[in-house]
Design an enzyme around this catalytic site. Structure first.
Site, PDB file in Angstrom:
ATOM      1  N   HIS A 111     -29.550  45.972  -9.514  1.00 31.39           N
ATOM      2  CA  HIS A 111     -29.559  45.974  -8.217  1.00 31.39           C
ATOM      3  C   HIS A 111     -29.053  44.710  -7.400  1.00 31.39           C
ATOM      4  O   HIS A 111     -29.173  44.611  -6.306  1.00 31.39           O
ATOM      5  CB  HIS A 111     -30.664  46.671  -7.612  1.00 31.39           C
ATOM      6  CG  HIS A 111     -31.150  47.865  -8.280  1.00 31.39           C
ATOM      7  ND1 HIS A 111     -30.415  48.921  -8.362  1.00 31.39           N
ATOM      8  CD2 HIS A 111     -32.193  48.247  -9.066  1.00 31.39           C
ATOM      9  CE1 HIS A 111     -30.948  49.848  -9.031  1.00 31.39           C
ATOM     10  NE2 HIS A 111     -31.878  49.518  -9.482  1.00 31.39           N
TER      11      HIS A 111
ATOM     12  N   ARG B  55     -29.264  41.731   9.052  1.00 32.03           N
ATOM     13  CA  ARG B  55     -29.154  40.519   8.893  1.00 32.03           C
ATOM     14  C   ARG B  55     -27.656  39.997   8.519  1.00 32.03           C
ATOM     15  O   ARG B  55     -26.835  41.093   8.243  1.00 32.03           O
ATOM     16  CB  ARG B  55     -30.007  39.530   8.128  1.00 32.03           C
ATOM     17  CG  ARG B  55     -29.861  40.458   6.697  1.00 32.03           C
ATOM     18  CD  ARG B  55     -30.445  39.793   5.519  1.00 32.03           C
ATOM     19  NE  ARG B  55     -30.740  40.804   4.512  1.00 32.03           N
ATOM     20  CZ  ARG B  55     -29.944  40.924   3.522  1.00 32.03           C
ATOM     21  NH1 ARG B  55     -28.614  40.563   3.414  1.00 32.03           N
ATOM     22  NH2 ARG B  55     -30.451  41.864   2.622  1.00 32.03           N
TER      23      ARG B  55
END
Ligand code: ADP
Length: 674
Positions: free
Chosen positions: A235, A292
């Site tokens: 991941h 972000r």
């Protein structure tokens, strides 16, 4: 108007933010931990403040220390970068309480997108497509199992508070559900102190496609196209590209609009990324929203020709978005690879050490290197092992890929093990070249992707042999007195033995003998040197020229010119980059020549270190046992002492210089030879 910006981060992203801020005339304030005292972001910023010990929970994660610096340094805004405090709703609130602008979304958006369950509930209401699943509050195991049965297997269990793949389990059949739930909850509890789970349909072979969005405080929202980040290991993204290959314009637009709707649903402000899974039927499903700037934002900058940090600062200043959707264009293709200090051949174990050589490929409008380090910097144990990103652009994917492959072949790093070879193999894998990637790419092709160590071609061996002789000669020629072990213009043979040190300890050995032909009295070129090297019964004519770049030489071997990078990064241990391939070679017996003597190996730095003291001033006479140099390495001092009496004619390093283990530090003429 932001005039003084504190960057609450380190490494490549801190450097990247500082550059844009400075270009906009904003005064930049860095913060740094003990380990980062000499880091690039500290040197680059207009001012820098120490915030604590090296561990992140003593420094970069301490919101109170960062707020204290922001106030003391009169910062009017804080840019959190990615990671650390960037998605911390409490930090954003504290900034607001102190009237400091947090360059990012408001507390509410951070909080609601921080929980996977809450995010899904909000996205469902905004009609953003979700993976079929259960994201309710009821957590009774029987109910979760019933939901999984209803969805149909395979399903994926996810921790609502999760991140980084923790608290996640794939369940293939109903009978495995209960044990998988226990394991996922235990992991979630240990990692996030929250065992809340959601259950989703497990999408087979999906692609990870994400959309870059931007919203201002005036109700405007746009998408800056998409990125494919399917190439992941555990991941963790490794290769990203924009735009996502093979998407139809209609699908691209549909995903873009869905992403903007997702952002508008939570009154989002600033840069955000909406992550989707795309299945093989072109169905896409909301996965999560990152509130972000992303690591992979440069690929979007390359295809849109926009500066996303400048956009963030504009939005933080309450400006309207610099461009409308209609004004944004997507041109060409960009690929980013993340350079990690890790060993792919040792299960990707993070690597540390000093970057003895750090020579990234040359940057231009199509090749960009974002890094937070320079040659001589230390990669330590405290922070993320990703220390650089290479981003290449082309008119189309094929060109971007080719450029990226070529740039990787020119990236020379010695002293720290990296994944550069692994990245090269990924980029040339046929499935990747075809653009056929799913999130299972690395797992599916794992065995094929591990970088192989090949026996070096003869050019590498003879080139290195010539280089070693050249280095010795250059040092000895620095003085007019030619030492005993160097007889210029005399032809004789020496034997060198080399050992290929593959990371997985695959070895190869070669013996090299050479006939010394030079210095060639006809040739006045100081930097050019010619040698005849005999390797495996073949004689090779080698000419070497130093270039302006450190560790970089032009070799002409049997009339073929090829650049070579070579760095002795620890005692007799060389890193070589030749024709795009990196080799690690150890000189087993560096010199068995008939002229070698014990003095040859004296005055050699025992390890990589910094020169802290030089008690002698050449030319001078020294006695056996005298210290000629003091080197500091690993917090200890090491004296280099004379093995016999003689004359020091030159010291090759100054106080403060970095020396590599194994290099000769002075020019010495033993008493017997004078
Ligand atoms: P985290 O926040 O822990 O990184 P994500 O929800 O972003 O977790 O998922 C991480 C990765 O897990 C995805 O990029 C994808 O590879 C895989 N994944 C997540 N959900 C699914 C799903 N429903 N089906 C298939 N793969 C999934």
């Amino acid at each position: 108007m932001i005039t003084r910006l504190l960057i609450a981060n380190r490494g490549e992203i801190a450097c990247r933010i500082i550059r844009t801020a400075q270009a906009l005339g904003i005064h930049t304030i860095a913060v740094y931990s003990q380990a980062d005292t000499h880091a690039q972001h500290v040197l680059l910023a207009d001012e820098a403040w120490f915030i604590g010990e090296s561990a992140v929970n003593q420094s970069y994660l301490c919101s109170d220390k960062i707020i204290a610096v922001a106030r003391a340094a009169n910062a009017d805004a804080v840019h959190p970068g990615y990671g650390f405090l960037s998605e911390n709703a409490d930090f954003a609130r504290t900034c607001a309480e102190h009237k400091i602008i947090f360059v990012g979304p408001d507390e509410y958006a951070l909080r609601s997108m921080g929980s996977k369950s809450q995010a899904k509930t909000i996205m469902h209401q905004a009609q953003v497509p979700l993976v079929p699943g259960y994201h309710g509050d009821e957590q009774a195991p029987a109910l979760l199992q019933a939901e999984a049965d209803k969805i149909g297997y395979p399903v994926i269990l996810k921790a609502s508070a999760g991140g980084g793949g923790k608290g996640m389990r794939i369940v293939n059949i109903a009978s495995e559900f209960s044990a998988a739930l226990d394991a996922a909850q235990r992991e979630a509890m240990a990692s996030f102190a929250d065992a809340h789970m959601l259950v989703e349909k497990y999408i087979a072979q999906p692609r990870h496609i994400e959309v870059q969005i931007f919203c201002d405080r005036h109700g405007n929202g746009v998408y800056l196209f998409d990125r494919d980040c399917s190439v992941q290991r555990r991941h963790q993204k490794i290769v990203e590209e924009a735009p996502a290959p093979g998407l139809s314009d209609a699908l691209r637009q549909k995903m873009g609009i869905a992403a903007v709707n997702a952002a508008l649903a939570i009154d989002y402000v600033g840069a955000g990324t909406v992550e989707f899974l795309l299945d093989s039927n072109e169905q896409f499903y909301f996965m999560e929203m990152n509130t972000r700037l992303q690591v992979e934002h440069p690929v979007t900058e390359m295809i849109t020709n926009e500066d996303l940090v400048a956009w963030q600062l504009a939005v933080a200043n309450h400006d309207v978005l610099p461009k409308s959707q209609a004004q944004l264009t997507c041109t060409g293709h960009a690929i980013e690879v993340r350079v990690y200090a890790e060993n792919p051949n040792d299960n990707f174990l993070p690597a540390t050490g000093m970057l003895q050589a750090y020579q990234p490929p040359e940057s231009n409008t199509d090749v960009r290197v974002d890094s937070g380090v320079i040659q001589g910097d230390e990669i330590g144990i405290y922070y993320d092992p990703m220390f650089a990103k290479l981003i290449c652009k082309g008119r189309h994917r094929q060109e971007a890929l080719q450029r990226c492959q070529q740039a990787l072949q020119q990236f020379f790093i010695a002293g720290v093990t990296t994944n550069l070879g692994f990245l090269q193999v990924i980029l040339s894998h046929p499935a990747f070249v075809r653009g056929q990637v799913s999130t299972h790419f690395i797992a599916d092709y794992y065995a094929e992707l591990l970088p192989q160590q090949f026996a070096p071609p003869p050019q590498v061996i003879v080139g290195l042999a010539a280089l070693i002789l050249h280095t010795q000669k250059t040092m000895h020629q620095a003085n007019s007195t030619i030492p005993a072990n160097w007889r210029a213009n005399l032809s004789h043979t020496r034997l060198m033995q080399m050992h290929l040190c593959a990371d997985a300890d695959v070895t190869f050995s070669a013996s090299v003998s050479r006939r010394l032909d030079l210095p060639n009295s006809q040739k006045n070129d100081k930097d050019g040197c010619q040698y005849t090297i005999v390797h495996e019964h073949h004689s090779h004519h080698v000419e070497l020229e130093a270039t302006a770049q450190p560790y970089h030489y032009m070799t002409t071997i049997n009339h073929q010119r090829t650049p070579i990078y070579a760095c002795e990064f620890s005692c007799h241990h060389w890193a070589i980059l030749y024709a795009g391939q990196q080799y690690s070679i150890k000189l087993v017996q560096p010199d068995l020549g008939e002229h070698s003597s014990s003095q040859d190996h004296a005055f050699v730095a025992p390890m990589n270190g910094t020169v802290v003291h030089i008690p002698i001033t050449p030319p001078c006479h020294i006695q056996k046992g005298d210290t000629v140099m003091v080197i500091e390495a690993m917090k200890m001092e090491h004296n280099i002492v004379a093995p016999c009496s003689g004359e020091i004619t030159e010291v090759f390093y100054q106080t403060g210089a970095l020396v590599s283990g194994g290099v000769t530090v002075v020019n010495f003429v033993a008493e017997d030879d004078i």
